[in-house]
Scaffold this motif. Structure first.
Motif, PDB file in Angstrom:
ATOM      1  N   LYS A  57       0.861  -1.262  -0.077  1.00 30.50           N
ATOM      2  CA  LYS A  57      -0.027   0.002  -0.053  1.00 30.50           C
ATOM      3  C   LYS A  57       0.892   1.308   0.078  1.00 30.50           C
ATOM      4  O   LYS A  57       0.554   1.999  -0.840  1.00 30.50           O
ATOM      5  CB  LYS A  57      -0.778  -0.061   1.156  1.00 30.50           C
ATOM      6  CG  LYS A  57      -1.849   1.227   1.172  1.00 30.50           C
ATOM      7  CD  LYS A  57      -2.744   1.038   2.551  1.00 30.50           C
ATOM      8  CE  LYS A  57      -3.763   2.525   2.290  1.00 30.50           C
ATOM      9  NZ  LYS A  57      -4.671   2.011   3.709  1.00 30.50           N
ATOM     10  N   THR A 106      -3.997  -1.401  -7.881  1.00 27.62           N
ATOM     11  CA  THR A 106      -4.671  -0.615  -6.445  1.00 27.62           C
ATOM     12  C   THR A 106      -5.890  -1.782  -6.033  1.00 27.62           C
ATOM     13  O   THR A 106      -6.141  -2.101  -5.004  1.00 27.62           O
ATOM     14  CB  THR A 106      -4.916   0.561  -6.420  1.00 27.62           C
ATOM     15  OG1 THR A 106      -3.978   1.390  -6.735  1.00 27.62           O
ATOM     16  CG2 THR A 106      -5.598   0.925  -4.868  1.00 27.62           C
ATOM     17  N   LEU A 109      -5.166  -5.060  -4.269  1.00 28.15           N
ATOM     18  CA  LEU A 109      -4.730  -4.854  -2.740  1.00 28.15           C
ATOM     19  C   LEU A 109      -6.147  -4.850  -1.877  1.00 28.15           C
ATOM     20  O   LEU A 109      -6.078  -5.482  -0.581  1.00 28.15           O
ATOM     21  CB  LEU A 109      -4.088  -3.415  -2.583  1.00 28.15           C
ATOM     22  CG  LEU A 109      -2.747  -3.113  -3.110  1.00 28.15           C
ATOM     23  CD1 LEU A 109      -2.352  -1.638  -2.614  1.00 28.15           C
ATOM     24  CD2 LEU A 109      -1.800  -4.209  -2.487  1.00 28.15           C
ATOM     25  N   THR A 110      -7.243  -4.715  -2.624  1.00 29.74           N
ATOM     26  CA  THR A 110      -8.340  -4.595  -1.749  1.00 29.74           C
ATOM     27  C   THR A 110      -9.555  -5.522  -2.192  1.00 29.74           C
ATOM     28  O   THR A 110     -10.363  -5.745  -1.550  1.00 29.74           O
ATOM     29  CB  THR A 110      -8.813  -3.060  -1.607  1.00 29.74           C
ATOM     30  OG1 THR A 110      -9.206  -2.695  -2.975  1.00 29.74           O
ATOM     31  CG2 THR A 110      -8.046  -2.161  -1.095  1.00 29.74           C
ATOM     32  N   HIS A 112     -10.717  -9.167  -3.481  1.00 34.11           N
ATOM     33  CA  HIS A 112     -10.092 -10.347  -3.681  1.00 34.11           C
ATOM     34  C   HIS A 112     -11.140 -11.344  -4.505  1.00 34.11           C
ATOM     35  O   HIS A 112     -10.949 -12.560  -4.556  1.00 34.11           O
ATOM     36  CB  HIS A 112      -9.426 -11.009  -2.438  1.00 34.11           C
ATOM     37  CG  HIS A 112      -8.310 -10.233  -1.727  1.00 34.11           C
ATOM     38  ND1 HIS A 112      -8.536  -9.956  -0.527  1.00 34.11           N
ATOM     39  CD2 HIS A 112      -7.545  -9.648  -2.574  1.00 34.11           C
ATOM     40  CE1 HIS A 112      -7.280  -9.104  -0.257  1.00 34.11           C
ATOM     41  NE2 HIS A 112      -6.579  -8.955  -1.622  1.00 34.11           N
TER      42      HIS A 112
END
Length: 283
Positions: A57, A106, A109-110, A112
């Protein structure tokens, strides 16, 4: 850092991480292929931050800050930025797909899980179609607008192929890209994926997504003739070799859990000959 050295470093990144991509574009004129390697290095850098970074991040935020600084005209000694500066001076680059690439990384990262196929396509656009859009000013500067739709379709097709090949590897990272709505439709559970079960239901689900990829490969192929010859062979070569991964998975009885599907050197050679490429050694 010297420009020649910076480009050499970018080329080394491409050659190391993606032999298929590297070979497909290695026959372009010098300045064009150098530009391709620089763009590949950009995409690789942001991708590696997300997949391998110790603090992804924060590192991604730092990368975005460097990108903004680059756009503002600031000089950087990092080889990737040095090479990319030369690319932006030589070609009419569009910054939007670069931003969307960062957006897509990005998301990793958040996000899934993806509920719908349309949501998955947005992700595919951000992390893959953007690459094609970045390359258009280099590969086909006179037909950028006409090729935009097919470049997006090809990126979606290639990323869907990645997803279908890497189901097992993605599970190990805690990610499932197969859309939930289709998993429910075909009766495939996350537990079955975790156990690596190649059931008939899984095969039908896999083939449904493969069909979507095939449609996009076909759509992209309709406009290959708009590319200049050297670029046409490169794009068609990359598309053909990537598309063949789907067939390799089928030949491996859909085992995407314990095997990684790859196109052998011999098969690549045959494919290149079929599309009219030069008979060159491939690895």
């Amino acid at each position: 850092m010297e420009l020649k050295q910076a480009y050499a470093r970018c080329e080394a990144v491409a050659a190391h991480h993606s032999k298929t991509f590297y070979r497909a574009f290695s026959l372009l004129p010098l300045h064009d292929r150098r530009a391709i390697w620089a763009i590949y290095a950009f995409c690789r850098r942001v991708d590696d931050i997300v997949d391998e970074g110790a603090h992804p991040k924060e590192q991604l935020q730092q990368f975005e800050a460097e990108w903004k600084s680059f756009l503002a005209g600031d000089e950087h000694d990092d080889f990737m930025w040095v090479a990319l500066r030369d690319v932006f001076s030589r070609y009419e680059m569009d910054v939007e797909p670069f931003w969307h690439m960062i957006e897509g990384q990005t998301m990793d990262l958040t996000v899934h899980r993806y509920e719908t196929f349309s949501q998955l396509l947005r992700y595919c656009y951000c992390v893959a179609s953007t690459v094609g859009l970045m390359l258009l000013p280099i590969l086909a500067p006179n037909h950028r607008n006409e090729l935009k739709e097919s470049a997006i379709a090809l990126g979606e097709a290639m990323q869907l192929t990645n997803i279908l090949r890497d189901v097992g590897e993605d599970m190990e990272r805690g990610r499932i890209y197969l859309p939930r709505e289709w998993m429910k439709l075909y009766g495939v559970s996350e537990q079955q994926l975790a156990y690596g079960e190649v059931t008939n239901a899984f095969i039908h689900l896999w083939e449904q997504i493969a069909e979507e990829a095939e449609k996009r490969y076909a759509l992209a192929g309709q406009t290959f003739s708009l590319y200049p010859l050297s670029a046409r062979l490169a794009v068609k070569g990359a598309a053909t070799m990537y598309r063949s991964i789907l067939q390799v998975v089928r030949e491996q009885r859909y085992d995407v859990f314990t095997k990684r599907a790859f196109v052998s050197a011999e098969r690549k050679q045959v494919l290149l000959q079929q599309i009219g490429g030069e008979s060159v050694e491939v690895g």
